[in-house]
Write a protein that holds these residues in place. Sequence first.
Motif, PDB file in Angstrom:
ATOM      1  N   MET A  91       0.792  -1.291   0.192  1.00  0.00           N
ATOM      2  CA  MET A  91       0.173   0.257   0.219  1.00  0.00           C
ATOM      3  C   MET A  91       0.797   1.196  -0.488  1.00  0.00           C
ATOM      4  SD  MET A  91      -3.009  -0.764  -0.322  1.00  0.00           S
ATOM      5  CE  MET A  91      -3.363  -2.022  -0.204  1.00  0.00           C
ATOM      6  N   ILE A  92       0.318   2.346  -0.720  1.00  0.00           N
ATOM      7  CA  ILE A  92       1.323   3.116  -0.793  1.00  0.00           C
ATOM      8  C   ILE A  92       1.148   4.328   0.558  1.00  0.00           C
ATOM      9  CG2 ILE A  92       1.877   5.423  -1.981  1.00  0.00           C
ATOM     10  CD1 ILE A  92       1.584   3.621  -4.885  1.00  0.00           C
ATOM     11  N   ALA A  93       0.176   5.355   0.084  1.00  0.00           N
ATOM     12  CA  ALA A  93      -0.455   6.532   1.364  1.00  0.00           C
ATOM     13  C   ALA A  93      -0.473   5.493   2.809  1.00  0.00           C
ATOM     14  CB  ALA A  93      -1.221   7.351   1.022  1.00  0.00           C
ATOM     15  N   LEU A  94      -1.256   4.515   2.263  1.00  0.00           N
ATOM     16  CA  LEU A  94      -1.968   3.424   3.707  1.00  0.00           C
ATOM     17  C   LEU A  94      -1.195   2.314   4.454  1.00  0.00           C
ATOM     18  CD1 LEU A  94      -5.265   1.986   2.132  1.00  0.00           C
ATOM     19  CD2 LEU A  94      -5.086   3.735   4.287  1.00  0.00           C
ATOM     20  N   SER A  95       0.381   2.719   3.678  1.00  0.00           N
ATOM     21  CA  SER A  95       1.625   1.880   4.367  1.00  0.00           C
ATOM     22  C   SER A  95       2.345   3.339   5.687  1.00  0.00           C
ATOM     23  CB  SER A  95       2.572   1.572   3.535  1.00  0.00           C
ATOM     24  OG  SER A  95       2.149   0.311   3.040  1.00  0.00           O
ATOM     25  N   PHE A  96       1.390   4.074   5.833  1.00  0.00           N
ATOM     26  CA  PHE A  96       2.716   5.376   5.796  1.00  0.00           C
ATOM     27  C   PHE A  96       2.042   6.794   6.877  1.00  0.00           C
ATOM     28  CE2 PHE A  96       5.397   4.155   2.619  1.00  0.00           C
ATOM     29  CZ  PHE A  96       6.616   3.734   3.816  1.00  0.00           C
ATOM     30  N   PRO A  97       1.320   5.989   7.594  1.00  0.00           N
ATOM     31  CA  PRO A  97       0.159   7.227   8.250  1.00  0.00           C
ATOM     32  C   PRO A  97       0.569   8.764   8.954  1.00  0.00           C
ATOM     33  CG  PRO A  97      -0.018   5.156   9.557  1.00  0.00           C
ATOM     34  CD  PRO A  97       0.321   5.036   7.902  1.00  0.00           C
ATOM     35  N   LYS A  98       2.049   8.587   9.821  1.00  0.00           N
ATOM     36  CA  LYS A  98       2.599   9.105   9.826  1.00  0.00           C
ATOM     37  C   LYS A  98       3.316  10.126   8.797  1.00  0.00           C
ATOM     38  CE  LYS A  98       6.266  10.664  13.840  1.00  0.00           C
ATOM     39  NZ  LYS A  98       6.716  12.006  11.961  1.00  0.00           N
ATOM     40  N   ILE A  99       3.592   9.725   8.041  1.00  0.00           N
ATOM     41  CA  ILE A  99       4.551  10.528   7.127  1.00  0.00           C
ATOM     42  C   ILE A  99       3.009  11.634   6.491  1.00  0.00           C
ATOM     43  CG2 ILE A  99       5.500  10.767   4.417  1.00  0.00           C
ATOM     44  CD1 ILE A  99       6.792   8.479   5.004  1.00  0.00           C
ATOM     45  N   VAL A 100       2.204  10.702   6.366  1.00  0.00           N
ATOM     46  CA  VAL A 100       0.643  11.523   5.821  1.00  0.00           C
ATOM     47  C   VAL A 100       0.286  13.033   6.407  1.00  0.00           C
ATOM     48  CG1 VAL A 100      -1.892  11.698   5.366  1.00  0.00           C
ATOM     49  CG2 VAL A 100      -0.680   9.850   4.513  1.00  0.00           C
ATOM     50  N   ASN A 101       0.575  12.302   8.525  1.00  0.00           N
ATOM     51  CA  ASN A 101       0.357  13.627   8.674  1.00  0.00           C
ATOM     52  C   ASN A 101       1.457  14.439   9.451  1.00  0.00           C
ATOM     53  OD1 ASN A 101      -1.723  13.569  11.369  1.00  0.00           O
ATOM     54  ND2 ASN A 101       0.657  13.469  13.099  1.00  0.00           N
ATOM     55  N   ASP A 102       2.505  14.540   9.012  1.00  0.00           N
ATOM     56  CA  ASP A 102       3.757  14.993   8.771  1.00  0.00           C
ATOM     57  C   ASP A 102       3.002  16.110   7.305  1.00  0.00           C
ATOM     58  OD1 ASP A 102       4.658  13.826  11.076  1.00  0.00           O
ATOM     59  OD2 ASP A 102       6.042  12.562   9.401  1.00  0.00           O
ATOM     60  N   ILE A 103       2.862  15.966   6.581  1.00  0.00           N
ATOM     61  CA  ILE A 103       2.281  16.806   5.433  1.00  0.00           C
ATOM     62  C   ILE A 103       1.236  17.974   6.019  1.00  0.00           C
ATOM     63  CG2 ILE A 103       1.600  17.252   2.811  1.00  0.00           C
ATOM     64  CD1 ILE A 103       2.213  13.883   3.335  1.00  0.00           C
ATOM     65  N   ILE A 104       0.371  17.356   6.816  1.00  0.00           N
ATOM     66  CA  ILE A 104      -0.671  17.678   6.983  1.00  0.00           C
ATOM     67  C   ILE A 104      -0.677  18.599   8.073  1.00  0.00           C
ATOM     68  CG2 ILE A 104      -3.318  17.524   8.334  1.00  0.00           C
ATOM     69  CD1 ILE A 104      -3.876  14.951   6.988  1.00  0.00           C
ATOM     70  N   THR A 105       0.385  18.340   9.503  1.00  0.00           N
ATOM     71  CA  THR A 105       0.495  19.459  10.171  1.00  0.00           C
ATOM     72  C   THR A 105       1.779  20.924   9.230  1.00  0.00           C
ATOM     73  OG1 THR A 105       0.921  17.265  11.420  1.00  0.00           O
ATOM     74  CG2 THR A 105       2.102  19.053  12.470  1.00  0.00           C
ATOM     75  N   ALA A 106       2.535  20.034   8.723  1.00  0.00           N
ATOM     76  CA  ALA A 106       3.787  20.798   7.728  1.00  0.00           C
ATOM     77  C   ALA A 106       2.393  22.194   7.594  1.00  0.00           C
ATOM     78  CB  ALA A 106       4.149  20.628   7.331  1.00  0.00           C
ATOM     79  N   GLY A 107       1.748  21.860   7.436  1.00  0.00           N
ATOM     80  CA  GLY A 107      -0.092  22.894   6.554  1.00  0.00           C
ATOM     81  C   GLY A 107       0.083  22.805   4.932  1.00  0.00           C
ATOM     82  N   HIS A 108       0.639  21.771   4.518  1.00  0.00           N
ATOM     83  CA  HIS A 108      -0.109  21.213   3.316  1.00  0.00           C
ATOM     84  C   HIS A 108      -0.782  21.371   3.071  1.00  0.00           C
ATOM     85  CE1 HIS A 108       4.600  22.297   2.706  1.00  0.00           C
ATOM     86  NE2 HIS A 108       5.186  21.029   3.742  1.00  0.00           N
ATOM     87  N   GLU A 109      -1.438  21.351   1.694  1.00  0.00           N
ATOM     88  CA  GLU A 109      -3.061  20.881   1.013  1.00  0.00           C
ATOM     89  C   GLU A 109      -2.317  19.550   0.445  1.00  0.00           C
ATOM     90  OE1 GLU A 109      -4.293  22.859  -2.310  1.00  0.00           O
ATOM     91  OE2 GLU A 109      -5.992  22.091  -1.998  1.00  0.00           O
ATOM     92  N   VAL A 110      -3.893  18.641   0.924  1.00  0.00           N
ATOM     93  CA  VAL A 110      -3.876  17.640   1.003  1.00  0.00           C
ATOM     94  C   VAL A 110      -4.507  16.770   0.283  1.00  0.00           C
ATOM     95  CG1 VAL A 110      -3.389  14.860   1.704  1.00  0.00           C
ATOM     96  CG2 VAL A 110      -2.261  16.973   2.789  1.00  0.00           C
TER      97      VAL A 110
END
Length: 290
Positions: A91-110
């Motif tokens: 799985m791509i994003a589903l394997s990396f919930p922490k990285i998805v969270n890092d993107i959001i926390t840094a204020g980027h649009e997802v």
Amino acid sequence: MGEILLPMLGLKIDVDTYWGMKNGVPSLLQTLKELNLKGTFFLSIGPDNSGRAALQLIKNPLFLKKMMRTNAPALYGWKTAFYGTLLPAPMIALSFPKIVNDIITAGHEVQFHAWDHRRWQDELSSKSEKWIREWFGKGFAGFEKLTGNKPTAFGAPSWLIDDRVLTIIKEDKFEYLSCTRAKAPFIHEIAETLEIPSDLPCFEEIDAQKGISIIADLIKDGGTHVLPVHAEVEGGIFQNQFRELLKKTINMGIEVVQLNKIKEKLDIQTLARRKYKMELLPGRHSPCAV
Ligand SMILES: [Zn+2]
């Protein structure tokens, strides 16, 4: 993009593979943080079937040519060439919930790019409407699980769409789509939704050495542009060139933005309402919507 005369560069960052999510996204986050910039990340949520491209390679000499020219194994790592064939598809994003969270926390649009990027890219035209609906269903469920929200935009894999896709996503009432390589924003017929296209070429389509000056030349007109970025490329082999380009953009007085900022500036009433066309662009091996 003729309709808006604001010096802005939108960053449309696609994540297509497991390797890109794991290695490319953290690298891009670091670069964007250093330069205090924001972009829009379009995530592939589900299985990485990149290895299926290796099968294509045997069947399609044009594809082989492109793979050799772009040195795809060096770009994406050797393992990627076997995902979904000799190796199970991770799985791509589903394997990396922490990285998805890092993107959001840094204020980027997802936003949402794909459930299974590879199968869409290779097999969309032969798939049923039911398959397309299920592809979106699984993708949205995964996206919500990761972000807590439904996506408000969709960027189609490989800028490949058809009329059935636009009919299906009309029901989702997206705030915008970024599914084409058109030269200016427009309103999609069928979906009746705003399109914010990637009007610039991506690094992998042009000469890597000249890439920075080619793109800098295209954006110096004082208008608004969108650069298509791939986590696998600008977060990998071309990370230094990408950083240089961003620095150059800042020095030119151009604001680097996420795509929803461009949406806010657009005067929807003045945009053309039209149907997309499919066109083979330089440096690509299959037609893109424009
Ligand atoms: Zn993609």
